[in-house]
Motif scaffolding. Sequence first.
Motif, PDB file in Angstrom:
ATOM      1  N   GLN A   1    -111.951 -68.168 -94.657  1.00 29.29           N
ATOM      2  CA  GLN A   1    -112.833 -68.336 -93.493  1.00 29.29           C
ATOM      3  C   GLN A   1    -112.077 -68.866 -92.269  1.00 29.29           C
ATOM      4  O   GLN A   1    -112.554 -69.742 -91.543  1.00 29.29           O
ATOM      5  N   LEU A   2    -110.898 -68.320 -92.027  1.00 26.01           N
ATOM      6  CA  LEU A   2    -110.019 -68.840 -90.979  1.00 26.01           C
ATOM      7  C   LEU A   2    -110.475 -68.363 -89.601  1.00 26.01           C
ATOM      8  O   LEU A   2    -110.669 -67.165 -89.375  1.00 26.01           O
ATOM      9  N   CYS A   3    -110.638 -69.315 -88.690  1.00 24.13           N
ATOM     10  CA  CYS A   3    -111.084 -69.009 -87.328  1.00 24.13           C
ATOM     11  C   CYS A   3    -110.131 -69.630 -86.313  1.00 24.13           C
ATOM     12  O   CYS A   3    -109.674 -70.760 -86.481  1.00 24.13           O
ATOM     13  N   ARG A   4    -109.854 -68.860 -85.257  1.00 27.65           N
ATOM     14  CA  ARG A   4    -109.053 -69.400 -84.145  1.00 27.65           C
ATOM     15  C   ARG A   4    -109.458 -68.686 -82.869  1.00 27.65           C
ATOM     16  O   ARG A   4    -109.489 -67.452 -82.803  1.00 27.65           O
ATOM     17  N   SER A   5    -109.796 -69.478 -81.859  1.00 27.12           N
ATOM     18  CA  SER A   5    -110.205 -68.941 -80.564  1.00 27.12           C
ATOM     19  C   SER A   5    -109.327 -69.506 -79.466  1.00 27.12           C
ATOM     20  O   SER A   5    -108.758 -70.596 -79.599  1.00 27.12           O
ATOM     21  N   PHE A   6    -109.227 -68.753 -78.371  1.00 26.54           N
ATOM     22  CA  PHE A   6    -108.485 -69.196 -77.198  1.00 26.54           C
ATOM     23  C   PHE A   6    -109.361 -68.995 -75.968  1.00 26.54           C
ATOM     24  O   PHE A   6    -110.074 -67.995 -75.862  1.00 26.54           O
ATOM     25  N   ARG A   7    -109.286 -69.942 -75.050  1.00 28.92           N
ATOM     26  CA  ARG A   7    -110.068 -69.833 -73.822  1.00 28.92           C
ATOM     27  C   ARG A   7    -109.268 -69.077 -72.773  1.00 28.92           C
ATOM     28  O   ARG A   7    -108.097 -69.369 -72.530  1.00 28.92           O
ATOM     29  N   GLU A   8    -109.889 -68.076 -72.192  1.00 27.38           N
ATOM     30  CA  GLU A   8    -109.291 -67.288 -71.118  1.00 27.38           C
ATOM     31  C   GLU A   8    -110.199 -67.409 -69.898  1.00 27.38           C
ATOM     32  O   GLU A   8    -111.143 -66.638 -69.729  1.00 27.38           O
ATOM     33  N   GLY A   9    -109.927 -68.419 -69.073  1.00 23.10           N
ATOM     34  CA  GLY A   9    -110.818 -68.709 -67.959  1.00 23.10           C
ATOM     35  C   GLY A   9    -112.140 -69.236 -68.492  1.00 23.10           C
ATOM     36  O   GLY A   9    -112.181 -70.210 -69.239  1.00 23.10           O
ATOM     37  N   VAL A  10    -113.236 -68.565 -68.139  1.00 25.70           N
ATOM     38  CA  VAL A  10    -114.550 -68.986 -68.634  1.00 25.70           C
ATOM     39  C   VAL A  10    -114.896 -68.292 -69.947  1.00 25.70           C
ATOM     40  O   VAL A  10    -115.900 -68.606 -70.581  1.00 25.70           O
TER      41      VAL A  10
ATOM     42  N   ARG B   1    -102.968 -74.949 -85.165  1.00 26.25           N
ATOM     43  CA  ARG B   1    -104.092 -75.508 -85.918  1.00 26.25           C
ATOM     44  C   ARG B   1    -105.299 -74.587 -85.808  1.00 26.25           C
ATOM     45  O   ARG B   1    -105.635 -74.118 -84.720  1.00 26.25           O
ATOM     46  N   ALA B   2    -105.965 -74.354 -86.928  1.00 27.39           N
ATOM     47  CA  ALA B   2    -107.165 -73.520 -86.946  1.00 27.39           C
ATOM     48  C   ALA B   2    -108.352 -74.280 -86.370  1.00 27.39           C
ATOM     49  O   ALA B   2    -108.420 -75.509 -86.449  1.00 27.39           O
ATOM     50  N   ASP B   3    -109.303 -73.536 -85.800  1.00 30.06           N
ATOM     51  CA  ASP B   3    -110.563 -74.147 -85.374  1.00 30.06           C
ATOM     52  C   ASP B   3    -111.386 -74.539 -86.598  1.00 30.06           C
ATOM     53  O   ASP B   3    -112.055 -75.570 -86.614  1.00 30.06           O
ATOM     54  N   SER B   4    -111.338 -73.686 -87.616  1.00 39.90           N
ATOM     55  CA  SER B   4    -112.025 -73.964 -88.878  1.00 39.90           C
ATOM     56  C   SER B   4    -111.430 -73.060 -89.947  1.00 39.90           C
ATOM     57  O   SER B   4    -110.667 -72.144 -89.655  1.00 39.90           O
ATOM     58  N   GLY B   5    -111.796 -73.335 -91.200  1.00 46.53           N
ATOM     59  CA  GLY B   5    -111.237 -72.584 -92.312  1.00 46.53           C
ATOM     60  C   GLY B   5    -110.018 -73.283 -92.883  1.00 46.53           C
ATOM     61  O   GLY B   5    -109.570 -74.322 -92.371  1.00 46.53           O
ATOM     62  N   THR B   6    -109.472 -72.720 -93.953  1.00 40.65           N
ATOM     63  CA  THR B   6    -108.343 -73.354 -94.628  1.00 40.65           C
ATOM     64  C   THR B   6    -107.259 -72.341 -94.968  1.00 40.65           C
ATOM     65  O   THR B   6    -107.520 -71.150 -95.145  1.00 40.65           O
ATOM     66  N   VAL B   7    -106.040 -72.863 -95.059  1.00 41.96           N
ATOM     67  CA  VAL B   7    -104.887 -72.119 -95.565  1.00 41.96           C
ATOM     68  C   VAL B   7    -104.276 -72.953 -96.676  1.00 41.96           C
ATOM     69  O   VAL B   7    -103.881 -74.100 -96.447  1.00 41.96           O
TER      70      VAL B   7
ATOM     71  N   GLY C   1    -101.974 -57.635 -79.932  1.00 39.44           N
ATOM     72  CA  GLY C   1    -103.034 -58.526 -79.493  1.00 39.44           C
ATOM     73  C   GLY C   1    -104.124 -58.759 -80.516  1.00 39.44           C
ATOM     74  O   GLY C   1    -105.107 -59.446 -80.235  1.00 39.44           O
ATOM     75  N   SER C   2    -103.946 -58.208 -81.727  1.00 37.23           N
ATOM     76  CA  SER C   2    -104.996 -58.355 -82.744  1.00 37.23           C
ATOM     77  C   SER C   2    -104.985 -59.722 -83.409  1.00 37.23           C
ATOM     78  O   SER C   2    -105.946 -60.090 -84.089  1.00 37.23           O
ATOM     79  N   GLY C   3    -103.894 -60.484 -83.231  1.00 40.47           N
ATOM     80  CA  GLY C   3    -103.854 -61.832 -83.794  1.00 40.47           C
ATOM     81  C   GLY C   3    -102.847 -62.027 -84.909  1.00 40.47           C
ATOM     82  O   GLY C   3    -102.890 -63.039 -85.612  1.00 40.47           O
ATOM     83  N   LYS C   4    -101.918 -61.094 -85.065  1.00 41.80           N
ATOM     84  CA  LYS C   4    -100.951 -61.188 -86.162  1.00 41.80           C
ATOM     85  C   LYS C   4    -100.058 -62.419 -86.025  1.00 41.80           C
ATOM     86  O   LYS C   4     -99.833 -63.146 -87.000  1.00 41.80           O
ATOM     87  N   SER C   5     -99.544 -62.659 -84.827  1.00 33.94           N
ATOM     88  CA  SER C   5     -98.696 -63.836 -84.618  1.00 33.94           C
ATOM     89  C   SER C   5     -99.495 -65.118 -84.781  1.00 33.94           C
ATOM     90  O   SER C   5     -99.007 -66.107 -85.348  1.00 33.94           O
ATOM     91  N   THR C   6    -100.735 -65.111 -84.301  1.00 33.37           N
ATOM     92  CA  THR C   6    -101.602 -66.277 -84.482  1.00 33.37           C
ATOM     93  C   THR C   6    -101.807 -66.565 -85.960  1.00 33.37           C
ATOM     94  O   THR C   6    -101.760 -67.724 -86.395  1.00 33.37           O
ATOM     95  N   LEU C   7    -102.015 -65.518 -86.746  1.00 36.06           N
ATOM     96  CA  LEU C   7    -102.196 -65.687 -88.188  1.00 36.06           C
ATOM     97  C   LEU C   7    -100.977 -66.348 -88.818  1.00 36.06           C
ATOM     98  O   LEU C   7    -101.110 -67.309 -89.595  1.00 36.06           O
TER      99      LEU C   7
END
Length: 206
Positions: free
Chosen positions: A8-17, A58-64, A43-49
Amino acid sequence: MNVLIIRQLCRSFREGVRVHRVLDQADARVAGGEAVAVIGRSGSGKSTLLNLISGIDRADSGTVEIDGRDVTALIEPQRTLFRRARIGFVYQFFNLLPTLDVEENVRLALELNGVRGAEARQRSAAMLTEVGLGDRLHGAVDALSGGEQQRVAIARAITRARGATLLVVTHDEALARSADRVLELRDGQLHEAADSHSSGRRAAAR
Protein backbone atom coordinates in the motif's frame (compact mmCIF):
# COMPACT_ATOMS: atom_id res chain seq x y z
CA MET A 1 10.71 -16.63 0.73
CA ASN A 2 9.93 -12.98 -0.02
CA VAL A 3 12.82 -10.66 0.81
CA LEU A 4 11.05 -7.52 -0.44
CA ILE A 5 7.44 -6.76 0.42
CA ILE A 6 5.80 -3.51 -0.66
CA ARG A 7 2.41 -2.82 0.89
CA GLN A 8 0.00 0.00 0.00
CA LEU A 9 2.87 2.37 -0.80
CA CYS A 10 1.89 5.98 -1.47
CA ARG A 11 3.97 9.01 -2.41
CA SER A 12 2.77 12.39 -3.63
CA PHE A 13 4.53 15.58 -4.69
CA ARG A 14 3.13 19.09 -4.74
CA GLU A 15 3.38 20.93 -8.05
CA GLY A 16 2.20 24.45 -7.32
CA VAL A 17 -1.40 24.12 -6.13
CA ARG A 18 -1.70 20.63 -7.61
CA VAL A 19 -0.81 17.42 -5.79
CA HIS A 20 0.62 14.73 -8.05
CA ARG A 21 0.26 11.22 -6.62
CA VAL A 22 3.15 9.22 -8.09
CA LEU A 23 2.54 6.00 -6.15
CA ASP A 24 -1.00 5.09 -5.17
CA GLN A 25 -1.21 2.07 -2.83
CA ALA A 26 1.40 0.11 -4.78
CA ASP A 27 1.92 -3.54 -3.78
CA ALA A 28 4.60 -6.06 -4.76
CA ARG A 29 6.54 -9.05 -3.46
CA VAL A 30 9.98 -10.18 -4.60
CA ALA A 31 11.49 -13.52 -3.62
CA GLY A 32 15.08 -14.06 -2.54
CA GLY A 33 17.44 -14.51 -5.50
CA GLU A 34 14.80 -13.32 -7.97
CA ALA A 35 15.56 -10.86 -10.77
CA VAL A 36 12.63 -8.51 -11.36
CA ALA A 37 12.48 -5.79 -14.00
CA VAL A 38 10.37 -2.68 -13.42
CA ILE A 39 9.19 -0.90 -16.54
CA GLY A 40 7.03 2.15 -17.12
CA ARG A 41 6.88 5.36 -19.09
CA SER A 42 9.06 8.31 -18.16
CA GLY A 43 7.64 10.07 -15.12
CA SER A 44 5.66 7.03 -13.97
CA GLY A 45 7.49 6.91 -10.63
CA LYS A 46 10.19 4.28 -11.13
CA SER A 47 12.95 6.35 -9.53
CA THR A 48 10.61 7.34 -6.71
CA LEU A 49 9.89 3.66 -6.09
CA LEU A 50 13.60 2.83 -5.83
CA ASN A 51 14.20 5.77 -3.52
CA LEU A 52 11.42 4.59 -1.20
CA ILE A 53 12.63 0.98 -1.22
CA SER A 54 16.15 2.06 -0.31
CA GLY A 55 15.08 4.60 2.30
CA ILE A 56 16.48 7.59 0.41
CA ASP A 57 12.97 9.06 0.38
CA ARG A 58 10.08 8.69 2.85
CA ALA A 59 6.66 7.35 1.88
CA ASP A 60 3.47 9.25 2.69
CA SER A 61 1.98 5.93 3.81
CA GLY A 62 2.45 2.21 3.34
CA THR A 63 5.42 0.01 4.15
CA VAL A 64 8.54 -1.45 2.58
CA GLU A 65 9.98 -4.57 4.22
CA ILE A 66 13.39 -5.99 3.35
CA ASP A 67 14.22 -9.31 5.01
CA GLY A 68 11.49 -8.63 7.56
CA ARG A 69 12.81 -5.16 8.42
CA ASP A 70 10.39 -2.28 7.95
CA VAL A 71 12.53 0.26 6.12
CA THR A 72 9.80 2.91 6.32
CA ALA A 73 9.96 2.79 10.13
CA LEU A 74 13.69 3.53 10.28
CA ILE A 75 15.01 6.98 11.14
CA GLU A 76 18.35 8.51 10.25
CA PRO A 77 21.07 7.37 10.58
CA GLN A 78 19.45 3.91 10.68
CA ARG A 79 18.27 4.17 7.07
CA THR A 80 21.72 5.12 5.83
CA LEU A 81 23.40 2.29 7.74
CA PHE A 82 20.81 -0.23 6.52
CA ARG A 83 21.19 0.94 2.92
CA ARG A 84 24.98 0.79 3.12
CA ALA A 85 24.94 -2.75 4.51
CA ARG A 86 22.08 -4.34 2.55
CA ILE A 87 21.45 -2.46 -0.71
CA GLY A 88 23.67 -1.94 -3.73
CA PHE A 89 22.94 0.54 -6.52
CA VAL A 90 23.92 0.57 -10.18
CA TYR A 91 23.18 4.09 -11.38
CA GLN A 92 22.48 5.06 -14.96
CA PHE A 93 25.78 6.95 -15.06
CA PHE A 94 27.57 4.42 -12.79
CA ASN A 95 29.02 7.03 -10.35
CA LEU A 96 32.49 5.49 -10.31
CA LEU A 97 35.25 7.45 -8.57
CA PRO A 98 37.90 8.52 -11.12
CA THR A 99 40.57 8.96 -8.42
CA LEU A 100 40.38 5.23 -7.60
CA ASP A 101 41.33 2.37 -9.88
CA VAL A 102 38.89 -0.38 -10.89
CA GLU A 103 39.56 -2.67 -7.93
CA GLU A 104 39.57 0.20 -5.44
CA ASN A 105 36.12 1.32 -6.61
CA VAL A 106 34.71 -2.11 -5.77
CA ARG A 107 36.74 -2.54 -2.58
CA LEU A 108 35.44 0.77 -1.20
CA ALA A 109 31.94 -0.73 -0.80
CA LEU A 110 33.41 -3.50 1.35
CA GLU A 111 35.55 -1.17 3.43
CA LEU A 112 32.56 1.02 4.24
CA ASN A 113 31.01 -2.09 5.79
CA GLY A 114 34.04 -3.08 7.84
CA VAL A 115 35.72 -5.56 5.48
CA ARG A 116 39.33 -4.48 5.11
CA GLY A 117 42.83 -5.55 4.18
CA ALA A 118 43.55 -8.74 2.27
CA GLU A 119 39.99 -10.04 2.55
CA ALA A 120 38.56 -6.90 0.93
CA ARG A 121 41.14 -7.03 -1.87
CA GLN A 122 40.50 -10.72 -2.52
CA ARG A 123 36.71 -10.32 -2.59
CA SER A 124 36.75 -7.29 -4.87
CA ALA A 125 39.21 -8.98 -7.25
CA ALA A 126 37.10 -12.16 -7.30
CA MET A 127 33.92 -10.25 -8.14
CA LEU A 128 35.63 -8.29 -10.90
CA THR A 129 36.95 -11.55 -12.32
CA GLU A 130 33.38 -12.88 -12.36
CA VAL A 131 32.22 -9.95 -14.48
CA GLY A 132 35.13 -10.38 -16.88
CA LEU A 133 37.42 -7.62 -15.63
CA GLY A 134 40.05 -9.66 -13.82
CA ASP A 135 42.73 -8.27 -16.14
CA ARG A 136 41.74 -4.64 -15.51
CA LEU A 137 41.94 -4.53 -11.71
CA HIS A 138 44.39 -1.65 -11.52
CA GLY A 139 43.31 0.21 -14.62
CA ALA A 140 41.80 3.67 -14.58
CA VAL A 141 38.00 3.67 -14.70
CA ASP A 142 38.08 6.52 -17.23
CA ALA A 143 39.92 4.22 -19.64
CA LEU A 144 37.09 1.65 -19.62
CA SER A 145 34.30 1.50 -22.16
CA GLY A 146 30.75 2.28 -21.06
CA GLY A 147 29.93 -1.42 -20.86
CA GLU A 148 33.02 -2.13 -18.79
CA GLN A 149 32.19 0.72 -16.41
CA GLN A 150 28.72 -0.75 -16.00
CA ARG A 151 30.26 -4.10 -15.05
CA VAL A 152 32.42 -2.39 -12.41
CA ALA A 153 29.28 -0.77 -11.00
CA ILE A 154 27.49 -4.13 -10.94
CA ALA A 155 30.45 -5.77 -9.17
CA ARG A 156 30.45 -2.95 -6.61
CA ALA A 157 26.71 -3.32 -6.03
CA ILE A 158 26.66 -7.09 -5.44
CA THR A 159 30.12 -7.73 -4.00
CA ARG A 160 28.72 -7.96 -0.46
CA ALA A 161 26.32 -10.83 -1.15
CA ARG A 162 25.89 -14.00 -3.17
CA GLY A 163 22.52 -14.85 -4.65
CA ALA A 164 21.48 -11.22 -4.50
CA THR A 165 17.93 -10.19 -5.30
CA LEU A 166 17.89 -7.82 -8.27
CA LEU A 167 15.39 -5.06 -8.98
CA VAL A 168 16.15 -3.50 -12.35
CA VAL A 169 14.49 -0.33 -13.61
CA THR A 170 14.85 -0.24 -17.37
CA HIS A 171 13.45 0.96 -20.70
CA ASP A 172 15.35 -1.85 -22.47
CA GLU A 173 12.79 -4.46 -23.53
CA ALA A 174 15.43 -7.14 -24.14
CA LEU A 175 16.86 -6.64 -20.65
CA ALA A 176 13.38 -6.74 -19.13
CA ARG A 177 12.60 -10.02 -20.92
CA SER A 178 15.71 -11.61 -19.42
CA ALA A 179 14.39 -11.07 -15.88
CA ASP A 180 12.43 -13.70 -13.94
CA ARG A 181 9.44 -11.36 -13.76
CA VAL A 182 8.42 -7.99 -15.16
CA LEU A 183 6.40 -5.43 -13.20
CA GLU A 184 4.91 -2.41 -14.93
CA LEU A 185 4.45 0.79 -12.94
CA ARG A 186 1.25 2.32 -14.27
CA ASP A 187 -1.17 4.81 -12.70
CA GLY A 188 0.75 4.65 -9.44
CA GLN A 189 0.51 0.88 -9.05
CA LEU A 190 2.66 -2.14 -9.91
CA HIS A 191 1.11 -4.57 -12.37
CA GLU A 192 2.45 -8.00 -13.30
CA ALA A 193 3.25 -8.09 -17.02
CA ALA A 194 1.13 -10.58 -18.95
CA ASP A 195 4.06 -12.80 -20.01
CA SER A 196 6.13 -12.05 -16.92
CA HIS A 197 6.55 -15.56 -15.55
CA SER A 198 7.81 -16.99 -18.84
CA SER A 199 10.21 -14.16 -19.74
CA GLY A 200 13.20 -15.40 -17.76
CA ARG A 201 12.76 -18.95 -19.00
CA ARG A 202 12.66 -17.74 -22.62
CA ALA A 203 15.89 -15.79 -22.11
CA ALA A 204 17.57 -18.80 -20.53
CA ALA A 205 16.52 -21.01 -23.42
CA ARG A 206 18.03 -18.76 -26.09
